[in-house]
Motif scaffolding. Structure first.
Motif, PDB file in Angstrom:
ATOM      1  N   GLN A 121      -2.049  34.521 -40.090  1.00  0.00           N
ATOM      2  CA  GLN A 121      -1.485  34.101 -41.368  1.00  0.00           C
ATOM      3  C   GLN A 121      -0.081  33.536 -41.178  1.00  0.00           C
ATOM      4  O   GLN A 121       0.275  32.516 -41.769  1.00  0.00           O
ATOM      5  CB  GLN A 121      -1.424  35.280 -42.341  1.00  0.00           C
ATOM      6  CG  GLN A 121      -2.758  35.648 -42.948  1.00  0.00           C
ATOM      7  CD  GLN A 121      -2.604  36.738 -43.995  1.00  0.00           C
ATOM      8  OE1 GLN A 121      -1.714  37.575 -43.912  1.00  0.00           O
ATOM      9  NE2 GLN A 121      -3.479  36.741 -44.975  1.00  0.00           N
ATOM     10  N   ARG A 122       0.711  34.211 -40.371  1.00  0.00           N
ATOM     11  CA  ARG A 122       2.086  33.771 -40.146  1.00  0.00           C
ATOM     12  C   ARG A 122       2.117  32.390 -39.500  1.00  0.00           C
ATOM     13  O   ARG A 122       2.860  31.500 -39.923  1.00  0.00           O
ATOM     14  CB  ARG A 122       2.828  34.776 -39.264  1.00  0.00           C
ATOM     15  CG  ARG A 122       4.325  34.478 -39.101  1.00  0.00           C
ATOM     16  CD  ARG A 122       4.982  35.529 -38.231  1.00  0.00           C
ATOM     17  NE  ARG A 122       4.526  35.445 -36.861  1.00  0.00           N
ATOM     18  CZ  ARG A 122       4.998  34.567 -35.965  1.00  0.00           C
ATOM     19  NH1 ARG A 122       5.932  33.699 -36.304  1.00  0.00           N
ATOM     20  NH2 ARG A 122       4.540  34.561 -34.733  1.00  0.00           N
ATOM     21  N   LEU A 123       1.284  32.199 -38.486  1.00  0.00           N
ATOM     22  CA  LEU A 123       1.249  30.917 -37.792  1.00  0.00           C
ATOM     23  C   LEU A 123       0.703  29.810 -38.687  1.00  0.00           C
ATOM     24  O   LEU A 123       1.183  28.671 -38.648  1.00  0.00           O
ATOM     25  CB  LEU A 123       0.409  31.042 -36.520  1.00  0.00           C
ATOM     26  CG  LEU A 123       1.020  31.894 -35.407  1.00  0.00           C
ATOM     27  CD1 LEU A 123       0.038  32.020 -34.241  1.00  0.00           C
ATOM     28  CD2 LEU A 123       2.349  31.321 -34.929  1.00  0.00           C
ATOM     29  N   GLU A 124      -0.294  30.154 -39.499  1.00  0.00           N
ATOM     30  CA  GLU A 124      -0.861  29.155 -40.405  1.00  0.00           C
ATOM     31  C   GLU A 124       0.181  28.696 -41.426  1.00  0.00           C
ATOM     32  O   GLU A 124       0.308  27.507 -41.713  1.00  0.00           O
ATOM     33  CB  GLU A 124      -2.074  29.729 -41.136  1.00  0.00           C
ATOM     34  CG  GLU A 124      -2.736  28.733 -42.083  1.00  0.00           C
ATOM     35  CD  GLU A 124      -3.900  29.339 -42.841  1.00  0.00           C
ATOM     36  OE1 GLU A 124      -4.452  28.634 -43.705  1.00  0.00           O
ATOM     37  OE2 GLU A 124      -4.250  30.502 -42.586  1.00  0.00           O
ATOM     38  N   THR A 125       0.943  29.651 -41.948  1.00  0.00           N
ATOM     39  CA  THR A 125       1.967  29.315 -42.937  1.00  0.00           C
ATOM     40  C   THR A 125       3.072  28.483 -42.309  1.00  0.00           C
ATOM     41  O   THR A 125       3.530  27.489 -42.888  1.00  0.00           O
ATOM     42  CB  THR A 125       2.551  30.601 -43.548  1.00  0.00           C
ATOM     43  OG1 THR A 125       1.493  31.366 -44.116  1.00  0.00           O
ATOM     44  CG2 THR A 125       3.562  30.265 -44.635  1.00  0.00           C
ATOM     45  N   ARG A 126       3.500  28.873 -41.126  1.00  0.00           N
ATOM     46  CA  ARG A 126       4.520  28.083 -40.429  1.00  0.00           C
ATOM     47  C   ARG A 126       4.003  26.672 -40.150  1.00  0.00           C
ATOM     48  O   ARG A 126       4.740  25.692 -40.256  1.00  0.00           O
ATOM     49  CB  ARG A 126       4.917  28.762 -39.111  1.00  0.00           C
ATOM     50  CG  ARG A 126       6.101  28.071 -38.431  1.00  0.00           C
ATOM     51  CD  ARG A 126       6.590  28.855 -37.256  1.00  0.00           C
ATOM     52  NE  ARG A 126       5.719  28.716 -36.099  1.00  0.00           N
ATOM     53  CZ  ARG A 126       5.977  29.219 -34.893  1.00  0.00           C
ATOM     54  NH1 ARG A 126       7.064  29.935 -34.699  1.00  0.00           N
ATOM     55  NH2 ARG A 126       5.136  29.041 -33.904  1.00  0.00           N
ATOM     56  N   GLY A 127       2.710  26.575 -39.839  1.00  0.00           N
ATOM     57  CA  GLY A 127       2.128  25.260 -39.598  1.00  0.00           C
ATOM     58  C   GLY A 127       2.150  24.383 -40.834  1.00  0.00           C
ATOM     59  O   GLY A 127       2.392  23.172 -40.740  1.00  0.00           O
ATOM     60  N   ILE A 129       4.360  24.482 -43.307  1.00  0.00           N
ATOM     61  CA  ILE A 129       5.742  24.050 -43.531  1.00  0.00           C
ATOM     62  C   ILE A 129       6.134  22.983 -42.518  1.00  0.00           C
ATOM     63  O   ILE A 129       6.744  21.958 -42.867  1.00  0.00           O
ATOM     64  CB  ILE A 129       6.699  25.257 -43.445  1.00  0.00           C
ATOM     65  CG1 ILE A 129       6.367  26.264 -44.553  1.00  0.00           C
ATOM     66  CG2 ILE A 129       8.155  24.807 -43.550  1.00  0.00           C
ATOM     67  CD1 ILE A 129       7.050  27.600 -44.392  1.00  0.00           C
ATOM     68  N   THR A 130       5.761  23.201 -41.262  1.00  0.00           N
ATOM     69  CA  THR A 130       6.088  22.233 -40.221  1.00  0.00           C
ATOM     70  C   THR A 130       5.404  20.902 -40.480  1.00  0.00           C
ATOM     71  O   THR A 130       5.996  19.831 -40.287  1.00  0.00           O
ATOM     72  CB  THR A 130       5.675  22.782 -38.837  1.00  0.00           C
ATOM     73  OG1 THR A 130       6.288  24.048 -38.624  1.00  0.00           O
ATOM     74  CG2 THR A 130       6.126  21.841 -37.728  1.00  0.00           C
ATOM     75  N   CYS A 131       4.159  20.946 -40.946  1.00  0.00           N
ATOM     76  CA  CYS A 131       3.414  19.719 -41.245  1.00  0.00           C
ATOM     77  C   CYS A 131       4.091  18.950 -42.382  1.00  0.00           C
ATOM     78  O   CYS A 131       4.195  17.717 -42.336  1.00  0.00           O
ATOM     79  CB  CYS A 131       1.978  20.056 -41.595  1.00  0.00           C
ATOM     80  SG  CYS A 131       0.956  18.612 -41.927  1.00  0.00           S
ATOM     81  N   ALA A 132       4.534  19.668 -43.406  1.00  0.00           N
ATOM     82  CA  ALA A 132       5.226  19.017 -44.524  1.00  0.00           C
ATOM     83  C   ALA A 132       6.479  18.309 -44.023  1.00  0.00           C
ATOM     84  O   ALA A 132       6.744  17.151 -44.382  1.00  0.00           O
ATOM     85  CB  ALA A 132       5.575  20.045 -45.598  1.00  0.00           C
ATOM     86  N   LEU A 133       7.243  18.990 -43.196  1.00  0.00           N
ATOM     87  CA  LEU A 133       8.455  18.386 -42.633  1.00  0.00           C
ATOM     88  C   LEU A 133       8.106  17.201 -41.735  1.00  0.00           C
ATOM     89  O   LEU A 133       8.788  16.169 -41.763  1.00  0.00           O
ATOM     90  CB  LEU A 133       9.231  19.432 -41.831  1.00  0.00           C
ATOM     91  CG  LEU A 133      10.300  20.219 -42.588  1.00  0.00           C
ATOM     92  CD1 LEU A 133      10.813  21.356 -41.731  1.00  0.00           C
ATOM     93  CD2 LEU A 133      11.438  19.312 -43.038  1.00  0.00           C
ATOM     94  N   ALA A 134       7.051  17.334 -40.943  1.00  0.00           N
ATOM     95  CA  ALA A 134       6.653  16.247 -40.041  1.00  0.00           C
ATOM     96  C   ALA A 134       6.312  14.988 -40.821  1.00  0.00           C
ATOM     97  O   ALA A 134       6.667  13.871 -40.404  1.00  0.00           O
ATOM     98  CB  ALA A 134       5.465  16.689 -39.185  1.00  0.00           C
ATOM     99  N   ASN A 135       5.643  15.146 -41.956  1.00  0.00           N
ATOM    100  CA  ASN A 135       5.298  13.987 -42.778  1.00  0.00           C
ATOM    101  C   ASN A 135       6.545  13.316 -43.343  1.00  0.00           C
ATOM    102  O   ASN A 135       6.635  12.082 -43.389  1.00  0.00           O
ATOM    103  CB  ASN A 135       4.364  14.406 -43.916  1.00  0.00           C
ATOM    104  CG  ASN A 135       2.978  14.759 -43.427  1.00  0.00           C
ATOM    105  OD1 ASN A 135       2.542  14.294 -42.377  1.00  0.00           O
ATOM    106  ND2 ASN A 135       2.280  15.596 -44.170  1.00  0.00           N
TER     107      ASN A 135
END
Length: 198
Positions: A121-127, A129-135
Motif C-alpha cells: 500500500q505504501r509503495l502504491e501510494t508513493r507511486g 504521487i510520483t506519477c502525478a509529479l512526473a506528468n
C-alpha cells in the motif's frame, strides 16, 4: 433478492462509505487521529456498527481517508495542465500537496501504523504521487520550461522536507520561500557545473 435490489443495496452501501470518509476527513483534520469514531459515525448519519463493518480498525479508516485524499490530489493534474501553463500547474499542485500534508500531521502516528502494516500500500501510494509529479514535470520539459534531468521521486522527497515546515503556521512564509528555491532549481540553466560547494 432481485438484481435491482442488490444494485440498490450496493449503491446505498457506497453512499454510506462515502459519508463516513467525508466525516472522517473533517474529524481527522480537526481533531487528529484520535477523533471519536462515534462522532464520525454520527456526523456521517450512520450507526457505529455500519462504520465498523466498512472499516474494522481505526487504522483502516485513517488509511482510507489518506488514500482517498491522495487519489483526489493526483486526479487534479490533467485539469491543472489543461487550465495553466506547465510551470504554473506544477507550482499550484505543489502548494496543494503541501497543504494536504500539513492537514494530515494530526493523524501522522495512526497513518504510520496503517502504512507500516502493508508495504505494498505504501509503495502504491508513493507511486501515485510520483506519477502525478512526473506528468507535471514532463509537461514542463516538453514546453522547454523545466530541466529534463530531474527525477520525480527527488522532487517528492524535497516536498516532504518542506512539508515539515509548512505544517507550522508561523513558518508558512519560510515554506513558500523554500518552494520558490525548489522551483528555481527545476528551471533550465540551474544545473550548475557539477561541482559541490564546500
Amino acid at each position: 433478492m432481485t438484481e435491482k435490489t442488490a444494485r440498490r443495496m450496493r449503491a446505498d452501501a457506497q453512499v454510506n462509505q462515502d459519508r463516513v470518509l467525508a466525516a472522517a476527513t473533517r474529524a481527522f483534520a480537526r481533531d487528529g487521529a484520535d477523533a471519536s469514531l462515534r462522532e464520525i459515525a454520527k456526523d456521517a448519519g450512520v450507526g457505529i456498527g455500519t462504520l465498523y463493518r466498512r472499516f474494522a480498525t481505526r487504522e483502516d479508516l485513517v488509511w482510507a481517508v489518506y488514500r482517498g485524499e491522495v487519489d483526489r490530489i493526483c486526479d487534479t493534474v490533467p485539469d491543472l495542465l489543461a487550465r495553466h501553463p506547465p510551470v504554473t500547474a506544477l507550482r499550484a499542485w505543489m502548494e496543494a500537496f503541501l497543504g494536504f500534508l500539513a492537514e494530515k500531521r494530526g493523524m501522522a502516528d495512526a497513518l504510520k501504523a496503517a502504512l507500516g502494516t502493508d508495504e505494498d500500500q505504501r509503495l502504491e501510494t508513493r507511486g501515485l504521487i510520483t506519477c502525478a509529479l512526473a506528468n507535471l514535470l514532463a509537461a514542463g520539459v516538453a514546453a522547454g520550461r523545466l530541466r529534463p534531468d530531474v527525477a520525480a521521486l527527488d522532487v517528492m522527497m524535497a516536498l516532504g522536507g518542506i512539508s515539515l515546515i509548512a505544517g507550522e503556521p508561523e513558518r508558512h512564509d519560510q515554506a513558500a520561500r523554500l518552494l520558490d528555491l525548489l522551483m528555481a532549481g527545476l528551471r533550465p540553466g540551474s544545473e550548475g557545473d557539477g561541482k559541490q560547494v564546500r
